[in-house]
Structures are given as structure tokens and as C-alpha cells.
Write a protein that holds these residues in place. Structure first.
Motif: not given
Length: 251
Positions: A145-157, A218-228
Motif C-alpha cells: 500500500h505504501a507504493l500507492s499503486p493505481k490498481v492492485f489486481v488480486l487473484v486468489e482461490q 502449511r502454506v496453502e492457506r486459501h480463504e474466502k473472498i469476504d475474508q480477503w
């Protein structure tokens, strides 16, 4: 239906640390969960691997410790990298470049010039930074966030594979990956080598990690969209409808 029941019964036996019963069920499952069988047999074979790994690490009741797995060999890593490239070959809209550990990522790593617009495209990476304490992911998001991105595209399961209880996590993963393997079955022939590599060296690795590991392993910690959504909002990011992005692009 019998294969599903055997798989769930085996997971319950592993959860109860009943090695004798679990081992007996695994013997039957290995004979029925075929790597080149139906879509469910194929996904079941991945869960069998995970259950087998977890069973070897099961400790007697009352013992204290963390369930983990041995580190990957160079061959394992190269095979998974090849499988990952095939995933993006089949889904060409995705592109992934990882330069270093996300947890040690700093603003200077991006080499952003003054006045340069920043766009962050994070595909299937941030879930690996999710920990029990949540602190690691929060720190990463704050640095981004400190980079002040114009857009942050997040793709997760959009799935719930980070629950604290093994059986609940197992059932969620079984439903989720069964749907994925059904999709692969509709897209690629039964004996397609690309399909086999994607299933066995990419998705199987995710499944095994979800099923067999606990704690830091355990690194495959996929979560639901509401949590993201909540997590991104706390870090200062605001959601933007895709149509607004397209309008901005056309303008």
C-alpha cells in the motif's frame, strides 16, 4: 460413492490417530484411486498421497509437536515449476513473476521511478503469507500500500482451506479440488501428459500441503473472498468494479 466413503473414513481414522484402520483403508484406496482413472479417481489419488503423508507423521495421543513434511528436492521443484507453466499456458490470461520471498519484500525492490504509475498484479501468491498470527500478511499488504499503486489486481482461490480443524479443511478441499479436476476432465483428454503434470505436480502438491501439514509447514492457506475483502480494506485498499477499470482504460 464407495470411493468417497472410503476417503472420508480414512480421513476420520487419521484424525483419530487410528493408524491400523487408516493404513487398511489406504491400502484399498491406493488400489481404487487411479492416477489415470475418472476425474474423481484422479483427485482421490492426490488426497490419498496427502493422507499417507499425514499418517506417517501422526504421533500418539498426548504427544506434542507440529506436523510437517520433508523439504522438497530440486527435482520436485522443477516438476512443479513445469506444471505451473502449463497452468498458465492453458490459462494465458494469467502471468506470474516472483522475484523473492514476499515476507521480505521491500519498496526498493520495485525500482519505481518518480511519477511512475504502479500496478500490482498478485496471482495466487498472497495466501502463502497467511499465518495463524496474520501479522506477516498485514505487513506485506502495508508495504504494498505504501507504493500507492493505481490498481492492485488480486487473484486468489475463493475457498476455505485455512480452517483450524483437519477434517473440516479436508472436506472443503475435497469439494473444491473435485470441481477443478472435473473441469480439467472436460478440457483435456484422459491421457494428456499436460493434464497429468498439472494434476500431479501442481494441484496434488497443494492438496498434500493442505491435508498433511500443520503449523509453518502449511502454506496453502486459501480463504474466502469476504475474508480477503476485509483484509485488503484494513490495509487501506478499496474495491473497484471491473467496469470502472475498463472505463478508465478506454478513456
Amino acid at each position: 460413492m464407495k470411493l468417497v466413503q472410503q476417503l472420508i473414513a480414512c480421513a476420520e481414522a487419521v484424525a483419530c490417530r487410528d493408524k491400523t484402520h487408516a493404513s487398511s483403508l489406504l491400502l484399498e484406496l491406493r488400489a481404487n484411486a487411479l492416477v489415470f482413472g475418472t476425474s474423481f479417481q484422479r483427485v482421490a489419488s492426490c488426497f490419498v498421497q496427502g493422507l499417507s503423508d499425514r499418517l506417517t507423521l501422526v504421533q500418539p495421543l498426548g504427544a506434542v509437536g507440529v506436523v510437517g513434511i520433508a523439504s522438497k528436492t530440486v527435482a520436485d521443484t522443477s516438476e512443479k515449476d513445469e506444471a505451473l507453466s502449463l497452468v498458465y499456458e492453458i490459462c494465458p490470461q494469467s502471468n506470474l513473476v516472483v522475484y523473492k520471498s514476499l515476507e521480505t519484500l521491500q519498496a526498493k525492490d520495485f525500482n519505481v521511478e518518480d511519477g511512475e504509475a504502479v500496478v500490482i498484479n498478485s496471482i495466487l501468491q498472497l495466501h502463502c503469507v497467511v499465518k495463524e498470527s496474520r501479522g506477516a500478511l498485514n505487513s506485506v499488504l502495508q508495504r504494498l500500500h505504501a507504493l500507492s499503486p493505481k490498481v492492485f489486481v488480486l487473484v486468489e482461490q475463493d475457498s476455505s482451506h485455512n480452517g483450524p480443524f483437519f477434517l473440516g479443511r479436508f472436506m472443503e478441499a475435497l469439494h473444491y479440488y473435485s470441481a477443478i479436476f472435473d473441469s480439467l476432465d472436460a478440457m483435456l483428454p484422459k491421457y494428456d501428459t499436460r493434464r497429468a503434470k498439472i494434476e500431479q505436480f501442481f494441484f496434488a502438491e497443494e492438496i498434500k500441503n493442505i491435508v498433511s501439514c500443520e503449523g509453518p509447514a502449511r502454506v496453502e492457506r486459501h480463504e474466502k473472498i469476504d475474508q480477503w475483502r476485509r483484509r485488503m480494506s484494513r490495509a487501506g485498499f478499496q474495491p473497484m468494479p471491473i467496469k470502472m477499470i475498463m472505463q478508465a482504460k478506454s478513456g
